[in-house]
Scaffold this active site. Structure first.
Site, mmCIF file in Angstrom:
data_model
loop_
_atom_site.group_PDB
_atom_site.id
_atom_site.type_symbol
_atom_site.label_atom_id
_atom_site.label_comp_id
_atom_site.label_asym_id
_atom_site.label_seq_id
_atom_site.Cartn_x
_atom_site.Cartn_y
_atom_site.Cartn_z
ATOM 1 N N HIS A 78 -5.694 42.803 -1.813
ATOM 2 C CA HIS A 78 -5.432 42.037 -2.991
ATOM 3 C C HIS A 78 -5.707 42.357 -4.546
ATOM 4 O O HIS A 78 -5.367 41.869 -5.215
ATOM 5 C CB HIS A 78 -5.495 40.515 -2.738
HETATM 6 C C1 UD1 Z 1 -8.206 35.720 -7.547
HETATM 7 C C2 UD1 Z 1 -9.544 36.364 -8.229
HETATM 8 C C3 UD1 Z 1 -10.078 37.700 -7.424
HETATM 9 C C4 UD1 Z 1 -10.345 37.129 -5.984
HETATM 10 C C5 UD1 Z 1 -8.991 36.513 -5.539
HETATM 11 C C6 UD1 Z 1 -9.353 35.973 -4.275
HETATM 12 C C7 UD1 Z 1 -9.389 36.564 -10.745
HETATM 13 C C8 UD1 Z 1 -9.365 37.239 -11.934
HETATM 14 N N1 UD1 Z 1 -9.024 36.895 -9.600
HETATM 15 O O1 UD1 Z 1 -7.178 36.833 -7.604
HETATM 16 O O2 UD1 Z 1 -11.427 37.891 -7.927
HETATM 17 O O3 UD1 Z 1 -10.539 38.255 -5.438
HETATM 18 O O4 UD1 Z 1 -8.686 35.419 -6.389
HETATM 19 O O5 UD1 Z 1 -8.292 35.614 -3.312
HETATM 20 O O6 UD1 Z 1 -10.070 35.413 -10.737
HETATM 21 N N2 UD1 Z 1 -0.809 32.899 -5.677
HETATM 22 C C9 UD1 Z 1 0.153 31.995 -5.167
HETATM 23 N N3 UD1 Z 1 -0.728 30.819 -4.365
HETATM 24 C C10 UD1 Z 1 -1.943 30.725 -4.657
HETATM 25 C C11 UD1 Z 1 -2.525 31.568 -5.238
HETATM 26 C C12 UD1 Z 1 -1.948 32.621 -5.891
HETATM 27 O O7 UD1 Z 1 1.297 32.341 -4.727
HETATM 28 O O8 UD1 Z 1 -2.462 29.756 -4.082
HETATM 29 C C13 UD1 Z 1 -0.044 34.010 -6.164
HETATM 30 C C14 UD1 Z 1 0.584 33.895 -7.448
HETATM 31 O O9 UD1 Z 1 1.816 34.823 -7.479
HETATM 32 C C15 UD1 Z 1 -0.477 34.338 -8.548
HETATM 33 C C16 UD1 Z 1 -1.039 35.682 -7.818
HETATM 34 O O10 UD1 Z 1 -1.036 35.327 -6.368
HETATM 35 O O11 UD1 Z 1 0.184 35.184 -9.667
HETATM 36 C C17 UD1 Z 1 -2.370 35.748 -8.243
HETATM 37 O O12 UD1 Z 1 -3.366 34.774 -8.357
HETATM 38 P P1 UD1 Z 1 -4.612 34.853 -9.226
HETATM 39 O O13 UD1 Z 1 -5.448 33.668 -8.925
HETATM 40 O O14 UD1 Z 1 -4.401 34.831 -10.502
HETATM 41 O O15 UD1 Z 1 -5.483 36.054 -8.957
HETATM 42 P P2 UD1 Z 1 -5.936 36.606 -7.276
HETATM 43 O O16 UD1 Z 1 -5.070 37.723 -7.044
HETATM 44 O O17 UD1 Z 1 -5.492 35.542 -6.306
HETATM 45 N N1 UDP Z 2 -10.264 35.169 4.127
HETATM 46 C C1 UDP Z 2 -9.865 34.036 4.897
HETATM 47 N N2 UDP Z 2 -8.301 34.143 5.477
HETATM 48 C C2 UDP Z 2 -7.722 35.426 5.061
HETATM 49 C C3 UDP Z 2 -8.554 36.376 4.242
HETATM 50 C C4 UDP Z 2 -9.823 36.250 3.802
HETATM 51 O O1 UDP Z 2 -10.444 32.868 5.384
HETATM 52 O O2 UDP Z 2 -6.612 35.446 5.509
HETATM 53 C C5 UDP Z 2 -11.740 34.829 3.745
HETATM 54 C C6 UDP Z 2 -13.020 35.686 3.878
HETATM 55 O O3 UDP Z 2 -13.401 35.471 5.360
HETATM 56 C C7 UDP Z 2 -13.827 35.544 2.808
HETATM 57 C C8 UDP Z 2 -13.049 35.114 1.904
HETATM 58 O O4 UDP Z 2 -11.777 34.756 2.169
HETATM 59 O O5 UDP Z 2 -14.624 34.397 3.390
HETATM 60 C C9 UDP Z 2 -12.577 36.166 0.745
HETATM 61 O O6 UDP Z 2 -11.705 35.985 -0.058
HETATM 62 P P1 UDP Z 2 -10.917 37.129 -0.961
HETATM 63 O O7 UDP Z 2 -10.735 38.459 -0.086
HETATM 64 O O8 UDP Z 2 -9.639 36.292 -1.165
HETATM 65 O O9 UDP Z 2 -11.711 37.209 -2.096
HETATM 66 P P2 UDP Z 2 -12.903 38.298 -2.659
HETATM 67 O O10 UDP Z 2 -14.049 38.230 -1.800
HETATM 68 O O11 UDP Z 2 -12.469 39.606 -2.669
HETATM 69 O O12 UDP Z 2 -13.089 37.715 -3.961
#
Ligand code: UD1
Ligand code: UDP
Length: 368
Positions: free
Chosen positions: A208
């Protein structure tokens, strides 16, 4: 006794696993009034509410419902919506975790209102400011009064940036507390079979990071890699919503759907995802948390990034990083699957399931 009021902030998926054990440990002290604040940065049930249920966190006391937007707009919304809650509730302390936009925004609100901030998972540095998380880490640490670290290298980073040693507490890894809580069930789970793969005979993928999924070049690289991986072993791929949106936008989703050895899944609940990690032959990821969890589980992890803010997972644990060059990754995967490369298998210091309790002990001492 006048109990001090602590706000614990969560916003995005990885925050839930980091904060749940701390809430539990703080609650067990009986010394604090605790409020859980959810910014709503993640909001889909499979990215949010399911974790509250599975981790037994109860409902948030305050929900800011900020949702998705650009970095500036999302951060601004959190600032605007968190400040009035803080002004009204007057917490004595605000606890934030990790490196997401919610972490930065809530620490900024608290710092401006002169409320002390504690940061869980301080001091990690990738030294790569193209990662939005690196900016969040730097700002949050600069604003924090108590900095809880997961590894010794993080302490060193903070000291090098001029943080006084007395503010830094090396407590271990709260995400691993949650892992330990669910580990035996994960090892016994039949989820792999239910997904149509054999235990130990599949690869698990999560992706992601914007650098991998937002641009056509990044996505092409990842797709080539997935195609190569799926030629070698069945691949399970729970797809992050950001990645799904990007694949659909670039017209690549249906091509992936038609690859026979690639099982596209929705984002999974933590117990199922942990079980799939524990039983995988290897995990291919760009997640921060997954690099740590695979180290704790002693499952090989190939990280699709040129760097990591979590070097201890490479120097002691099972994490392997070559670069973001696909050919090198495929060759590393082959070396791993053939046994030519054997990852390390040590568990870092204090990743023992008790970090939350150590944080609670520090806060009992410091927040009075
Ligand atoms: C965010 C964090 C990242 C983290 C990740 C964990 C920041 C800058 N980024 O990235 O560090 O690793 O979460 O998963 O804070 N969306 C949905 N449903 C949701 C959430 C998101 O559809 O419930 C989609 C939307 O299209 C959104 C995109 O995901 O625009 C990105 O969501 P966002 O929270 O901005 O960043 P992440 O890539 O999830
Ligand atoms: N995770 C989860 N379901 C998934 C993918 C990840 O529960 O389908 C959990 C994973 O075990 C870890 C956390 O989500 O505890 C990591 O989150 P993510 O990879 O979204 O964010 P990051 O750690 O890169 O910020």
């Amino acid at each position: 006794m006048d109990r001090k009021h602590i706000f614990a902030v969560v916003g995005a998926r990885p925050n839930f696993m980091k904060v749940a054990p701390v809430m539990q440990a703080l609650s067990a002290t009986g010394r604090f009034k605790l409020s859980l604040v959810h910014t709503g940065q993640h909001y889909a049930p499979e990215m949010s509410d399911d974790f509250f249920r599975d981790l037994g966190m109860g409902k948030p006391d305050f929900h800011l419902e900020v949702g998705s937007a650009s970095h500036a707009v999302q951060t601004a919304r959190i600032l605007e919506r968190f400040e009035p809650v803080v002004l009204e509730q007057k917490p004595d302390f605000v606890l934030v975790a990790g490196d997401v936009n919610s972490t930065l925004a809530c620490s900024l609100v608290a710092a401006k209102l002169l409320i002390p901030v504690g940061h869980i998972e301080s001091g990690l540095r990738s030294r790569d400011r193209t990662m939005p998380e690196e900016v969040n880490r730097l700002v949050t640490d600069a604003l924090s009064d108590i900095l809880f670290t997961t590894s010794r290298d993080a302490d060193e980073n903070l000291v090098a940036e001029g943080v006084p040693k007395g503010k830094i507490f090396f407590v271990g890894n709260t995400m691993i507390d949650t892992l330990k809580r669910f580990e035996s069930a994960a090892r016994a789970s039949d989820i792999a079979v239910r997904q149509g793969v054999e235990r130990g005979r599949y690869l698990l993928v999560t992706l992601h990071r914007p650098s991998n999924v937002d641009s056509p070049e990044g996505l092409e690289r990842v797709l080539t890699y997935l195609t190569e991986a799926a030629r070698r072993m069945p691949v399970l791929f729970p797809v992050h919503p950001r990645t799904k949106a990007s694949l659909e936008r670039m017209g690549r989703w249906s091509a992936l759907e038609s690859m026979p050895a690639l099982h596209l899944l929705p984002p999974l609940g933590y117990p199922d995802f942990l079980a799939l990690m524990a039983q995988a032959r290897a995990v291919l990821t760009d997640s921060g948390g997954v690099q740590e969890e695979t180290t704790a589980l002693q499952v090989p992890c190939l990280t699709l990034r040129p760097n990591t803010e979590r070097p201890v997972t490479m120097t002691e644990g099972s994490n392997l990083i070559v670069s973001d060059d696909v050919a090198k990754h495929v060759s590393l995967l082959d070396d791993l699957l053939s046994g030519r490369v054997v990852p390390r298998d040590a568990c870092p210091e204090l990743w023992d399931g008790h970090a939350g309790e150590r944080i609670a002990a520090v806060l009992v001492d410091q927040v009075r």
